[in-house]
Scaffold this active site. Structure first.
Site, short mmCIF file in Angstrom:
data_model
loop_
_atom_site.label_atom_id
_atom_site.label_comp_id
_atom_site.label_asym_id
_atom_site.label_seq_id
_atom_site.Cartn_x
_atom_site.Cartn_y
_atom_site.Cartn_z
N SER A 276 0.83 -1.19 0.00
CA SER A 276 0.00 0.00 0.00
C SER A 276 0.87 1.25 0.00
O SER A 276 1.99 1.24 0.54
CB SER A 276 -0.85 -0.02 1.28
OG SER A 276 -1.41 1.25 1.52
N TYR B 150 -1.80 -0.95 10.77
CA TYR B 150 -2.07 -1.51 9.43
C TYR B 150 -0.89 -1.27 8.51
O TYR B 150 -0.39 -2.17 7.83
CB TYR B 150 -3.35 -0.88 8.84
CG TYR B 150 -3.50 -1.14 7.35
CD1 TYR B 150 -3.90 -2.39 6.89
CD2 TYR B 150 -3.19 -0.15 6.40
CE1 TYR B 150 -4.00 -2.64 5.53
CE2 TYR B 150 -3.30 -0.40 5.05
CZ TYR B 150 -3.71 -1.65 4.61
OH TYR B 150 -3.80 -1.90 3.25
N LYS C 147 2.20 -3.86 6.51
CA LYS C 147 2.64 -3.86 5.10
C LYS C 147 4.16 -3.69 5.02
O LYS C 147 4.82 -4.36 4.24
CB LYS C 147 1.93 -2.74 4.32
CG LYS C 147 0.44 -2.94 4.19
CD LYS C 147 0.10 -4.19 3.41
CE LYS C 147 -1.39 -4.47 3.36
NZ LYS C 147 -1.72 -5.79 2.81
P1 NAD Z 1 -11.00 -6.91 1.02
O1 NAD Z 1 -11.27 -6.90 2.47
O2 NAD Z 1 -12.12 -6.66 0.09
O3 NAD Z 1 -10.32 -8.31 0.62
C1 NAD Z 1 -9.48 -9.03 1.47
C2 NAD Z 1 -9.95 -10.48 1.45
O4 NAD Z 1 -9.12 -11.26 2.31
C3 NAD Z 1 -11.38 -10.63 1.96
O5 NAD Z 1 -12.11 -11.42 1.05
C4 NAD Z 1 -11.23 -11.35 3.31
O6 NAD Z 1 -12.32 -12.18 3.58
C5 NAD Z 1 -9.93 -12.11 3.09
N1 NAD Z 1 -9.14 -12.41 4.30
C6 NAD Z 1 -8.71 -11.55 5.26
N2 NAD Z 1 -7.96 -12.22 6.16
C7 NAD Z 1 -7.91 -13.52 5.75
C8 NAD Z 1 -7.28 -14.68 6.25
N3 NAD Z 1 -6.56 -14.67 7.37
N4 NAD Z 1 -7.44 -15.85 5.58
C9 NAD Z 1 -8.17 -15.89 4.44
N5 NAD Z 1 -8.78 -14.81 3.91
C10 NAD Z 1 -8.66 -13.64 4.57
O7 NAD Z 1 -9.80 -5.91 0.75
P2 NAD Z 1 -9.19 -5.37 -0.62
O8 NAD Z 1 -9.52 -3.94 -0.73
O9 NAD Z 1 -9.55 -6.29 -1.72
O10 NAD Z 1 -7.64 -5.48 -0.27
C11 NAD Z 1 -6.84 -6.56 -0.71
C12 NAD Z 1 -5.42 -6.35 -0.22
O11 NAD Z 1 -4.92 -5.12 -0.74
C13 NAD Z 1 -5.30 -6.25 1.30
O12 NAD Z 1 -4.11 -6.89 1.69
C14 NAD Z 1 -5.20 -4.76 1.55
O13 NAD Z 1 -4.49 -4.47 2.73
C15 NAD Z 1 -4.45 -4.30 0.31
N6 NAD Z 1 -4.68 -2.88 -0.01
C16 NAD Z 1 -5.96 -2.45 -0.18
C17 NAD Z 1 -6.20 -1.11 -0.47
C18 NAD Z 1 -7.61 -0.59 -0.64
O14 NAD Z 1 -7.81 0.62 -0.57
N7 NAD Z 1 -8.61 -1.42 -0.89
C19 NAD Z 1 -5.12 -0.23 -0.60
C20 NAD Z 1 -3.84 -0.70 -0.43
C21 NAD Z 1 -3.63 -2.06 -0.14
C1 UD1 Z 2 -6.76 4.91 3.66
C2 UD1 Z 2 -5.66 4.60 4.62
C3 UD1 Z 2 -4.50 4.00 3.89
C4 UD1 Z 2 -4.95 2.77 3.11
C5 UD1 Z 2 -6.09 3.17 2.20
C6 UD1 Z 2 -6.66 2.00 1.51
C7 UD1 Z 2 -5.96 6.22 6.45
C8 UD1 Z 2 -5.32 7.33 7.19
N1 UD1 Z 2 -5.29 5.78 5.37
O1 UD1 Z 2 -6.25 5.83 2.72
O2 UD1 Z 2 -3.50 3.63 4.80
O3 UD1 Z 2 -3.89 2.24 2.36
O4 UD1 Z 2 -7.14 3.76 2.97
O5 UD1 Z 2 -7.34 1.16 2.39
O6 UD1 Z 2 -7.02 5.74 6.79
N2 UD1 Z 2 -12.48 11.08 3.44
C9 UD1 Z 2 -13.52 11.90 3.82
N3 UD1 Z 2 -14.64 11.31 4.33
C10 UD1 Z 2 -14.79 9.96 4.49
C11 UD1 Z 2 -13.72 9.14 4.09
C12 UD1 Z 2 -12.58 9.73 3.59
O7 UD1 Z 2 -13.43 13.12 3.70
O8 UD1 Z 2 -15.84 9.49 4.97
C13 UD1 Z 2 -11.28 11.69 2.85
C14 UD1 Z 2 -9.99 11.40 3.59
O9 UD1 Z 2 -9.73 12.38 4.55
C15 UD1 Z 2 -8.98 11.39 2.43
C16 UD1 Z 2 -9.77 10.89 1.23
O10 UD1 Z 2 -11.14 11.10 1.56
O11 UD1 Z 2 -8.55 12.70 2.16
C17 UD1 Z 2 -9.56 9.42 0.94
O12 UD1 Z 2 -9.78 8.68 2.13
P1 UD1 Z 2 -9.84 7.09 2.15
O13 UD1 Z 2 -10.71 6.61 1.06
O14 UD1 Z 2 -10.18 6.65 3.53
O15 UD1 Z 2 -8.37 6.65 1.79
P2 UD1 Z 2 -6.97 7.14 2.40
O16 UD1 Z 2 -7.13 7.90 3.64
O17 UD1 Z 2 -6.20 7.77 1.30
#
Ligand code: NAD
Ligand code: UD1
Length: 331
Positions: free
Chosen positions: A124, A148, A152
């Site tokens: 991330s 969190y 990572k």
């Molecule tokens: P998500 O929650 O939709 O998907 C994660 C999946 O992993 C879910 O289906 C959950 O049931 C499964 N899971 C969690 N722990 C588990 C375990 N111990 N064993 C088996 N399954 C398990 O999340 P996502 O948005 O698809 O994220 C996927 C990956 O990308 C995560 O590692 C997350 O940290 C990373 N990531 C997500 C974002 C984002 O904004 N969505 C940003 C940066 C990184």
């Molecule tokens: C967040 C996490 C980041 C993670 C990413 C994906 C934090 C501080 N950071 O990123 O570590 O990798 O999610 O899971 O939580 N916002 C609002 N109202 C809301 C929600 C968000 O104004 O209800 C604003 C936030 O202040 C930010 C932007 O929208 O400026 C995006 O927020 P969000 O979608 O939560 O993602 P990040 O904060 O960038």
């Protein structure tokens, strides 16, 4: 290739399973469904007309994971499984460290035991902490701001050390920026089991009337309009970035930013969503959210050059597709 996808029923994992199947690969999904539904896999099967092998298991259960590696020929591992709520990680650090770090350890150990040398990891942009934008892959990682984020950083370090010890191991550390949007069918998208934490699912749920008002966390940042700026990447582009990472995996550690390189503010995103979809999103300005940074966007030149991959979809596609999914989605 036959690819083991942990967390394949989740948001990014499901779109990547779709992209892998479309690219001609076979997938085996491991997911404990703590934040997803098995019906998502049925929808991918429907869209691709291809099979998915699914095991409803926890990746922190070493003997279960071992039995999958024993019983299937696996060419590559894509590790998405993880807990991802930043705020929850502050309240439940042990749960986050255990789930996100132990899962990485167990998978890396199984890869070593069964001689599997291709590993793609979901990292991330949060690993950059408070570095200067645009974030570059070779920046020093000063320290993430939350448990969190630390999971990572630690997982990246574990996989890097495994690659140092085994010259045949290839790992791609993919640092996602802000994944949003949904598949154009409207069948798969972001469907968290609980209240959303991130901006886009909040916007869509307010637009649908599931929630009354969006809270905008601060309008006094030193940005274009005072609200936070992020690099929103369409999840379909992100999924294709994974296929490109697999196709260009070199021995050793491969680190890539997967973003668009463009920043969009909260106000800009809300306005675009309203205009594209002709809906109203009521909001109020509240205090800044603790831990938030003003701006976060990627330098994407490394991925463009080495993976020959570039995000093609923009904010309009993102808003349209996220709304199409929300309208169709029933809990
Ligand atoms: P998500 O929650 O939709 O998907 C994660 C999946 O992993 C879910 O289906 C959950 O049931 C499964 N899971 C969690 N722990 C588990 C375990 N111990 N064993 C088996 N399954 C398990 O999340 P996502 O948005 O698809 O994220 C996927 C990956 O990308 C995560 O590692 C997350 O940290 C990373 N990531 C997500 C974002 C984002 O904004 N969505 C940003 C940066 C990184
Ligand atoms: C967040 C996490 C980041 C993670 C990413 C994906 C934090 C501080 N950071 O990123 O570590 O990798 O999610 O899971 O939580 N916002 C609002 N109202 C809301 C929600 C968000 O104004 O209800 C604003 C936030 O202040 C930010 C932007 O929208 O400026 C995006 O927020 P969000 O979608 O939560 O993602 P990040 O904060 O960038």
């Amino acid at each position: 290739m036959q690819i083991l996808v942990t967390g394949g029923a989740g948001y990014i994992g499901s779109h990547t399973c779709f992209a892998l199947l479309e690219a001609g690969h076979r997938v085996i999904v491991l997911d404990n469904l703590c934040n997803s539904k098995v019906s998502t896999l049925d929808k991918i099967k429907l869209l691709t007309n291809k099979e998915i092998i699914f095991y409803p298991l926890d990746v922190t259960n070493e003997s279960s994971v071992d039995s999958i590696f024993l019983n299937h020929r696996i060419d590559a591992v894509f590790h998405f499984a993880g807990l991802k709520s930043v705020s929850e990680s502050v309240k439940k650090p042990l749960e986050y460290y255990y789930n996100n770090v132990v899962s990485t350890l167990i998978l890396a150990k199984a890869c070593q035991k069964y001689n599997i040398n291709k590993f793609i990891f979901s990292s991330s942009a949060t690993v950059y902490g408070r570095n200067k934008v645009p974030f570059l892959e070779d920046s020093e990682l000063m320290s993430a701001t939350t448990p969190y984020g630390e999971t990572k950083v630690i997982s990246e370090r574990i996989l890097t050390d495994v690659a140092k010890a085994n010259s045949e191991f290839s790992v791609s550390l993919l640092r996602y920026f802000n994944p949003v949007g949904a598949h154009k069918s409207g069948l798969i998208g972001e469907a968290p089991n609980n209240i959303p934490n991130n901006l886009m699912p909040y916007i869509t749920q307010v637009a649908k009337g599931k929630m009354r008002k969006l809270k905008i966390f601060g309008d006094d940042y030193p940005t274009v309009d005072g609200s936070g700026v992020r690099d929103y990447i369409h999840v379909v582009d992100l999924a294709l970035g994974h296929v490109a990472a697999l196709n260009n995996l070199l021995p050793g550690v491969n680190v890539y930013n997967l973003g668009t390189g463009k920043g969009t503010s909260v106000f800009q995103l809300v306005k675009a969503f309203e205009e594209v979809n002709n809906v109203h999103v009521p909001y109020e300005i509240t205090n800044r959210r603790s831990g938030d940074i003003a701006e976060c966007y990627a330098d994407v030149s490394k991925a463009e050059k080495e993976l020959k991959w570039k995000a093609k979809l923009g904010i309009i596609d993102i808003c349209r597709d996220a709304w199409r999914f929300e309208k169709k989605y029933e809990v």
